[in-house]
Design a protein around this motif. Structure first.
Motif, PDB file in Angstrom:
ATOM      1  N   ARG A 164     -13.599  -2.134   6.403  1.00 46.81           N
ATOM      2  CA  ARG A 164     -12.273  -2.258   5.784  1.00 46.81           C
ATOM      3  C   ARG A 164     -11.287  -2.966   6.710  1.00 46.81           C
ATOM      4  O   ARG A 164     -11.367  -2.832   7.937  1.00 46.81           O
ATOM      5  N   VAL A 165     -10.313  -3.656   6.069  1.00 46.27           N
ATOM      6  CA  VAL A 165      -9.202  -4.266   6.801  1.00 46.27           C
ATOM      7  C   VAL A 165      -7.905  -3.743   6.203  1.00 46.27           C
ATOM      8  O   VAL A 165      -7.699  -3.813   4.986  1.00 46.27           O
ATOM      9  N   GLY A 166      -7.046  -3.238   7.071  1.00 43.13           N
ATOM     10  CA  GLY A 166      -5.696  -2.858   6.648  1.00 43.13           C
ATOM     11  C   GLY A 166      -4.710  -3.646   7.480  1.00 43.13           C
ATOM     12  O   GLY A 166      -5.061  -4.184   8.542  1.00 43.13           O
ATOM     13  N   CYS A 167      -3.476  -3.760   7.003  1.00 39.70           N
ATOM     14  CA  CYS A 167      -2.504  -4.560   7.753  1.00 39.70           C
ATOM     15  C   CYS A 167      -1.078  -4.093   7.465  1.00 39.70           C
ATOM     16  O   CYS A 167      -0.752  -3.721   6.340  1.00 39.70           O
ATOM     17  N   ALA A 168      -0.241  -4.130   8.500  1.00 40.68           N
ATOM     18  CA  ALA A 168       1.191  -3.871   8.358  1.00 40.68           C
ATOM     19  C   ALA A 168       1.813  -5.026   7.549  1.00 40.68           C
ATOM     20  O   ALA A 168       1.183  -6.073   7.433  1.00 40.68           O
ATOM     21  N   PRO A 169       3.019  -4.889   7.050  1.00 38.74           N
ATOM     22  CA  PRO A 169       3.857  -3.705   7.084  1.00 38.74           C
ATOM     23  C   PRO A 169       3.434  -2.670   6.046  1.00 38.74           C
ATOM     24  O   PRO A 169       2.887  -3.008   5.004  1.00 38.74           O
ATOM     25  N   ASP A 170       3.802  -1.413   6.385  1.00 42.25           N
ATOM     26  CA  ASP A 170       3.517  -0.324   5.454  1.00 42.25           C
ATOM     27  C   ASP A 170       4.803   0.305   4.928  1.00 42.25           C
ATOM     28  O   ASP A 170       4.798   1.381   4.348  1.00 42.25           O
ATOM     29  N   THR A 171       5.920  -0.386   5.134  1.00 47.34           N
ATOM     30  CA  THR A 171       7.232   0.137   4.728  1.00 47.34           C
ATOM     31  C   THR A 171       7.307   0.384   3.217  1.00 47.34           C
ATOM     32  O   THR A 171       8.112   1.195   2.768  1.00 47.34           O
ATOM     33  N   PHE A 172       6.472  -0.305   2.439  1.00 47.78           N
ATOM     34  CA  PHE A 172       6.491  -0.105   0.985  1.00 47.78           C
ATOM     35  C   PHE A 172       5.974   1.285   0.604  1.00 47.78           C
ATOM     36  O   PHE A 172       6.090   1.698  -0.544  1.00 47.78           O
ATOM     37  N   LEU A 173       5.415   2.015   1.573  1.00 46.91           N
ATOM     38  CA  LEU A 173       4.941   3.381   1.318  1.00 46.91           C
ATOM     39  C   LEU A 173       6.012   4.432   1.604  1.00 46.91           C
ATOM     40  O   LEU A 173       5.826   5.610   1.315  1.00 46.91           O
ATOM     41  N   ALA A 174       7.136   4.010   2.182  1.00 50.52           N
ATOM     42  CA  ALA A 174       8.224   4.959   2.488  1.00 50.52           C
ATOM     43  C   ALA A 174       8.724   5.579   1.185  1.00 50.52           C
ATOM     44  O   ALA A 174       8.738   4.922   0.134  1.00 50.52           O
ATOM     45  N   GLY A 175       9.151   6.855   1.257  1.00 53.52           N
ATOM     46  CA  GLY A 175       9.531   7.609   0.063  1.00 53.52           C
ATOM     47  C   GLY A 175      10.514   6.895  -0.855  1.00 53.52           C
ATOM     48  O   GLY A 175      10.321   6.858  -2.078  1.00 53.52           O
ATOM     49  N   ALA A 176      11.581   6.318  -0.286  1.00 55.06           N
ATOM     50  CA  ALA A 176      12.604   5.710  -1.143  1.00 55.06           C
ATOM     51  C   ALA A 176      12.050   4.449  -1.827  1.00 55.06           C
ATOM     52  O   ALA A 176      12.342   4.190  -2.994  1.00 55.06           O
ATOM     53  N   GLN A 177      11.250   3.669  -1.095  1.00 50.00           N
ATOM     54  CA  GLN A 177      10.667   2.464  -1.722  1.00 50.00           C
ATOM     55  C   GLN A 177       9.691   2.849  -2.832  1.00 50.00           C
ATOM     56  O   GLN A 177       9.609   2.196  -3.872  1.00 50.00           O
ATOM     57  N   GLN A 178       8.960   3.941  -2.621  1.00 45.67           N
ATOM     58  CA  GLN A 178       8.035   4.416  -3.653  1.00 45.67           C
ATOM     59  C   GLN A 178       8.823   4.863  -4.893  1.00 45.67           C
ATOM     60  O   GLN A 178       8.450   4.571  -6.022  1.00 45.67           O
ATOM     61  N   GLN A 179       9.933   5.565  -4.649  1.00 47.08           N
ATOM     62  CA  GLN A 179      10.727   6.056  -5.788  1.00 47.08           C
ATOM     63  C   GLN A 179      11.367   4.888  -6.550  1.00 47.08           C
ATOM     64  O   GLN A 179      11.421   4.901  -7.783  1.00 47.08           O
TER      65      GLN A 179
END
Ligand SMILES: NC(=O)c1ccc[n+]([C@@H]2O[C@H](COP(=O)([O-])OP(=O)(O)OC[C@H]3O[C@@H](n4cnc5c(N)ncnc54)[C@H](O)[C@@H]3O)[C@@H](O)[C@H]2O)c1
Length: 372
Positions: free
Chosen positions: A117-132
């Protein structure tokens, strides 16, 4: 509980943010860490309880890392990512996956060949407010999303980073270093980007390092530092972005999206902000409402959340959210924008993009869904 052993290559400034996040998760344990500068690896190992600090080759040859975090500088991301995969370990890379789309695609191809597997930043889209925000948009809170505005309005890392030179190399600059967050926040809301156009320039040409260690050193600027961009999305939305390190101060919003029934002022694209603003059209006007999210992963730095999700995904055998394919589309867009300005023409995107699954609403701090 099954645990994933995490290794780290590159123990510089950003490593602390990642490790502070990762140590909150019970399904992650620290294996080996390495850096070209051995003393940095030793310091990180001592501080976070890694089993050992070692050379990059020793880390890759060992069996105490299942998933390796690549926190080196952008110019070597691709070669380090390839070496990690070649050694039979999954990789989670700081952005960008490579400094060119061609490099990122080599990394994805190698992972496919090796079944890793390959994962990559940014992961800011997983922050609670962005998810909401995404959930609200999908439930019709602003009607059909029509347009977006996003801005990076800063003056570069000259005054806060010990080694700011690499930020002005190809593969960095405001677009690849920070525009990446704006585009990452845009995609879950607007979907795949089809075509991009941009104009670009370098404003200040004589930058020097302003931090202690290398104070006064001249910085060579090899990438545009001010870009004006237009993005057209497959689902019909359009975005205009201003991505700049030529701005000392600004009162522009960081990011807003405009729908047929309202407007959303999104949380800052890079700091896991906990609140956002929603304007809903009503008869005779409408009103702004400030919403404080009650979801986790806000109000501090949670860099590494995407990697925690990837480790959970390996255990639960499901796709991870901060995927290499997503990062590849973001890179296609960023490279396309820089190229559009250089070649004076719109550029068609060639890479796919699928929205990652939203986090379950009942997830609490320190948890990842599918492991609950
Ligand atoms: N500093 C930040 O605030 C920040 C924030 C978000 C993302 N990032 C990203 O994180 C990455 C690292 O940034 P940083 O600020 O930590 O930089 P840094 O210069 O502080 O650290 C990078 C480290 O990588 C090591 N390194 C370089 N090449 C290597 C190699 N081939 N093998 C092993 N180690 C190697 C260096 O010795 C150094 O210790 C960059 O991609 C950057 O864009 C940084």
């Amino acid at each position: 509980m099954q645990k994933i052993k995490v290794g780290v290559i590159g123990c510089g400034m950003v490593a602390n943010s990642y490790l502070n996040t990762l140590q909150k998760f019970a399904h992650v344990e620290f294996g080996a860490c390495a850096d070209l500068m051995q003393e940095r690896a030793e310091q990180v190992a001592a501080e976070y309880g890694f089993q050992r600090a070692c050379s990059v080759d020793e880390l890759l040859a060992g069996d105490d890392s299942d998933l390796v975090l690549n926190l080196t500088i952008p110019a070597v991301h691709c070669e380090v990512n390839l070496a990690i995969l070649e050694s039979g370990k999954h990789v989670y890379s700081e952005k960008p996956l490579g400094i060119k789309l061609e490099e990122a695609q080599q990394v994805l191809a190698k992972a496919k060949e090796k079944g890793l597997r390959v994962g990559c930043a940014p992961d800011t889209f997983l922050a609670g407010a962005q998810q909401q925000c995404r959930q609200l948009v999908e439930s019709g809170a602003i009607g059909r999303p029509v347009a977006a505005f996003g801005a990076v309005s800063g003056h570069g890392p000259d005054a806060y980073h010990a080694n700011p030179h690499f930020f002005y190399e190809e593969g960095a600059g405001p677009m690849l270093d920070q525009g990446v967050y704006v585009i990452t926040a845009l995609l879950p809301l607007f979907g795949r980007v089809k075509t991009v156009s941009a104009r670009a320039q370098i404003g200040v040409t004589d930058r020097t390092v302003l931090t202690e260690q290398r104070f006064g050193e001249k910085i060579e600027i090899k990438t545009p530092t001010h870009l004006v961009c237009a993005l057209e999305c497959e689902e019909g939305g359009m975005a205009n972005l201003m991505i700049s390190w030529e701005i000392w101060a600004s009162k522009l919003p960081n990011m807003e999206i405009y729908g047929t029934e309202g407007t959303m002022r999104l949380p800052h694209w890079n700091n896991y902000q906990s609140d956002f603003d929603l304007f809903t059209k009503e008869e005779g006007g409408g009103d702004w409402q400030n919403i404080e999210t009650d979801r986790p992963y806000v109000g501090g730095s949670y860099r590494g959340l995407g990697m925690a999700d990837m480790a959970a995904a390996i255990i639960a055998d499901r796709p991870h959210r901060a995927s290499g394919e997503r990062a590849n589309h973001v890179l296609d867009i960023m490279e396309g924008l820089v190229r559009s300005a250089r070649e004076d023409k719109p550029i068609e995107m060639t890479t796919p993009y699928d929205r990652p699954e939203l986090f379950a609403e009942n997830v609490q701090e320190g948890e990842i869904d599918h492991l609950l």
